[in-house]
Write an enzyme that holds these catalytic residues in place. Structure first.
Site, PDB file in Angstrom:
ATOM      1  N   GLY A 190       2.386   2.019  10.709  1.00  0.00           N
ATOM      2  CA  GLY A 190       3.374   3.150  10.429  1.00  0.00           C
ATOM      3  C   GLY A 190       4.008   3.362  11.829  1.00  0.00           C
ATOM      4  O   GLY A 190       4.808   4.609  11.719  1.00  0.00           O
TER       5      GLY A 190
ATOM      6  N   GLU B 215      -5.662  -4.900  10.713  1.00  0.00           N
ATOM      7  CA  GLU B 215      -4.390  -3.983  10.831  1.00  0.00           C
ATOM      8  C   GLU B 215      -4.790  -3.247  12.256  1.00  0.00           C
ATOM      9  O   GLU B 215      -5.314  -2.205  12.068  1.00  0.00           O
ATOM     10  CB  GLU B 215      -4.486  -3.007   9.674  1.00  0.00           C
ATOM     11  CG  GLU B 215      -4.523  -3.677   8.369  1.00  0.00           C
ATOM     12  CD  GLU B 215      -3.537  -2.623   7.336  1.00  0.00           C
ATOM     13  OE1 GLU B 215      -2.669  -2.848   6.631  1.00  0.00           O
ATOM     14  OE2 GLU B 215      -4.214  -1.672   7.230  1.00  0.00           O
TER      15      GLU B 215
ATOM     16  N   HIS C   7      -9.516   1.243   4.781  1.00  0.00           N
ATOM     17  CA  HIS C   7      -8.186   1.528   5.496  1.00  0.00           C
ATOM     18  C   HIS C   7      -8.407   2.518   6.646  1.00  0.00           C
ATOM     19  O   HIS C   7      -9.305   3.448   6.720  1.00  0.00           O
ATOM     20  CB  HIS C   7      -7.294   1.838   4.497  1.00  0.00           C
ATOM     21  CG  HIS C   7      -5.849   1.918   5.119  1.00  0.00           C
ATOM     22  ND1 HIS C   7      -5.276   2.844   6.029  1.00  0.00           N
ATOM     23  CD2 HIS C   7      -4.717   1.021   4.814  1.00  0.00           C
ATOM     24  CE1 HIS C   7      -4.144   2.465   6.220  1.00  0.00           C
ATOM     25  NE2 HIS C   7      -3.765   1.622   5.604  1.00  0.00           N
TER      26      HIS C   7
ATOM     27  N   LYS D 127       0.038   4.187  -0.348  1.00  0.00           N
ATOM     28  CA  LYS D 127      -0.695   5.409   0.129  1.00  0.00           C
ATOM     29  C   LYS D 127      -0.371   6.636  -0.810  1.00  0.00           C
ATOM     30  O   LYS D 127      -0.354   6.454  -1.947  1.00  0.00           O
ATOM     31  CB  LYS D 127      -0.266   5.897   1.716  1.00  0.00           C
ATOM     32  CG  LYS D 127      -0.160   4.579   2.506  1.00  0.00           C
ATOM     33  CD  LYS D 127      -0.200   4.808   3.788  1.00  0.00           C
ATOM     34  CE  LYS D 127       0.221   3.424   4.736  1.00  0.00           C
ATOM     35  NZ  LYS D 127       0.160   3.750   6.159  1.00  0.00           N
TER      36      LYS D 127
ATOM     37  N   GLU E 260      -6.872   4.954   7.961  1.00  0.00           N
ATOM     38  CA  GLU E 260      -6.464   6.218   7.628  1.00  0.00           C
ATOM     39  C   GLU E 260      -7.897   6.695   6.738  1.00  0.00           C
ATOM     40  O   GLU E 260      -8.074   8.167   6.940  1.00  0.00           O
ATOM     41  CB  GLU E 260      -5.135   6.146   6.563  1.00  0.00           C
ATOM     42  CG  GLU E 260      -4.146   5.978   7.492  1.00  0.00           C
ATOM     43  CD  GLU E 260      -2.725   5.459   6.537  1.00  0.00           C
ATOM     44  OE1 GLU E 260      -2.842   5.508   5.605  1.00  0.00           O
ATOM     45  OE2 GLU E 260      -1.776   5.080   7.252  1.00  0.00           O
TER      46      GLU E 260
ATOM     47  N   ASN F 252       0.884  -1.039   0.072  1.00  0.00           N
ATOM     48  CA  ASN F 252       0.012  -0.107  -0.088  1.00  0.00           C
ATOM     49  C   ASN F 252       1.032   1.309   0.053  1.00  0.00           C
ATOM     50  O   ASN F 252       1.519   1.707   0.842  1.00  0.00           O
ATOM     51  CB  ASN F 252      -1.061  -0.157   1.157  1.00  0.00           C
ATOM     52  CG  ASN F 252      -1.872   1.231   1.272  1.00  0.00           C
ATOM     53  OD1 ASN F 252      -2.033   2.051   0.376  1.00  0.00           O
ATOM     54  ND2 ASN F 252      -2.408   1.498   2.481  1.00  0.00           N
TER      55      ASN F 252
ATOM     56  N   SER G 148       3.117  -2.460  10.110  1.00  0.00           N
ATOM     57  CA  SER G 148       4.651  -2.634  10.414  1.00  0.00           C
ATOM     58  C   SER G 148       5.442  -4.007  10.195  1.00  0.00           C
ATOM     59  O   SER G 148       6.227  -4.345  10.734  1.00  0.00           O
ATOM     60  CB  SER G 148       5.053  -2.172  11.752  1.00  0.00           C
ATOM     61  OG  SER G 148       4.872  -0.894  12.199  1.00  0.00           O
TER      62      SER G 148
HETATM   63  C1  PEP Z   1      -0.551  -0.143   5.924  1.00  0.00           C
HETATM   64  O1  PEP Z   1      -0.599   1.067   5.385  1.00  0.00           O
HETATM   65  O2  PEP Z   1      -1.586  -0.608   5.786  1.00  0.00           O
HETATM   66  C2  PEP Z   1       0.161  -0.282   6.866  1.00  0.00           C
HETATM   67  C3  PEP Z   1       0.303  -1.521   7.471  1.00  0.00           C
HETATM   68  O3  PEP Z   1       1.366   0.490   6.800  1.00  0.00           O
HETATM   69  P1  PEP Z   1       2.835  -0.168   7.651  1.00  0.00           P
HETATM   70  O4  PEP Z   1       3.115  -1.250   7.012  1.00  0.00           O
HETATM   71  O5  PEP Z   1       3.775   1.078   7.324  1.00  0.00           O
HETATM   72  O6  PEP Z   1       2.373   0.030   9.197  1.00  0.00           O
END
Ligand code: PEP
Length: 247
Positions: free
Chosen positions: A170, A164, A92, A11, A94, A9, A210
């Site tokens: 992040g 998630e 997501h 973003k 975000e 992803n 992460s």
């Molecule tokens: C994501 O954006 O779905 C995500 C899991 O980001 P990260 O791997 O950077 O934590």
């Protein structure tokens, strides 16, 4: 048999030329045949990347729930379909946090995406204060009840779930492999109760938060973890390749 999936992803990062170089680098490698590789790219890069994406499937990171109309600045599912986009990431955290997306809205978007023959990567997961109270199981169950549990069994064939935990996105903090497994098992149990054995066994459930080369193998080795949705580490071809090879 459900699929192993490594999904990136990007973003609101990267432009078309970055994407073109990236997919070329990944496609130069012999990828494991039992892993589906997907990257969620910015809208503007989709049409340019689909023709050169080779072994990688291209996903959008959002789309609008209506077919068309006066929604300035929005992108519809039919527009995505017209450039042969295969997947859409929906829900997501975000988007939930910064754009106030609710499960009701996400459900409407899922219907629209599937009407146009694309697949959905549906994200769920709890914030830190919920995890601290150990209420994550109920929290995620409620998210699913208000969204994917309202789909049909047939629609579920086109859904990938990404668990998630928001506190791990992040932040560099990863859920432990056991924490991930425990939630994935819970989600599979909800699928079993709602749709039956087949859907529960066949739906891929990805972990996101992460994921990096150093932890992917251990997380993916868990029985109910079928891969990852990867943000930061999907922006570097070498680390994304390592993750693809972590099954
Ligand atoms: C994501 O954006 O779905 C995500 C899991 O980001 P990260 O791997 O950077 O934590």
């Amino acid at each position: 048999m459900r699929k192993n999936i490594a999904a990136g992803n990007w973003k609101m990062n990267t432009d078309l030329s970055f994407g073109q170089d990236f997919v070329k680098k990944i496609n130069d490698f012999e990828l494991p045949s039992d892993v589906t590789v997907i990257i969620g790219v910015p809208f503007l890069s989709i049409a340019g990347l689909v023709p050169v994406s080779g072994k990688i499937s291209i996903a959008a990171q959002n789309c609008h729930q209506e077919e068309s109309g006066a929604y300035t600045g929005e992108i519809s599912a039919s527009m995505l379909k017209s450039v042969d986009c295969k997947y859409v990431i929906l829900g997501h955290s975000e988007r939930r946090q910064y754009f106030s997306e609710t499960d009701e809205l996400i459900l409407a978007k899922m219907h629209k995406v599937m009407e146009h023959g694309m697949k959905v990567i549906y994200c769920c997961g709890e914030p830190l204060h919920v995890r601290e109270k150990e209420e994550q199981a109920v929290f995620v169950e409620n998210q699913l009840k208000d969204s994917i549990c309202k789909l049909t069994k047939e629609q579920m064939e086109n859904v990938i779930i990404a668990y998630e935990p928001i506190w791990a996105i992040g932040t560099g903090k990863t859920a432990s492999p056991d924490q991930a497994q425990s939630m994935h098992k819970h989600i599979r149990g909800i699928l079993l109760n709602t749709f039956g054995e087949n859907t529960a066994a066949e739906t891929s459930i990805l972990y996101g938060g992460s994921v990096k080369p150093a932890n992917a193998k251990e997380i993916f080795s868990k029985a109910d973890v079928d891969g990852g949705l990867v943000g930061g580490a999907s922006l570097k071809p070498d680390s994304f390749l390592d993750i693809i090879q972590s099954f």
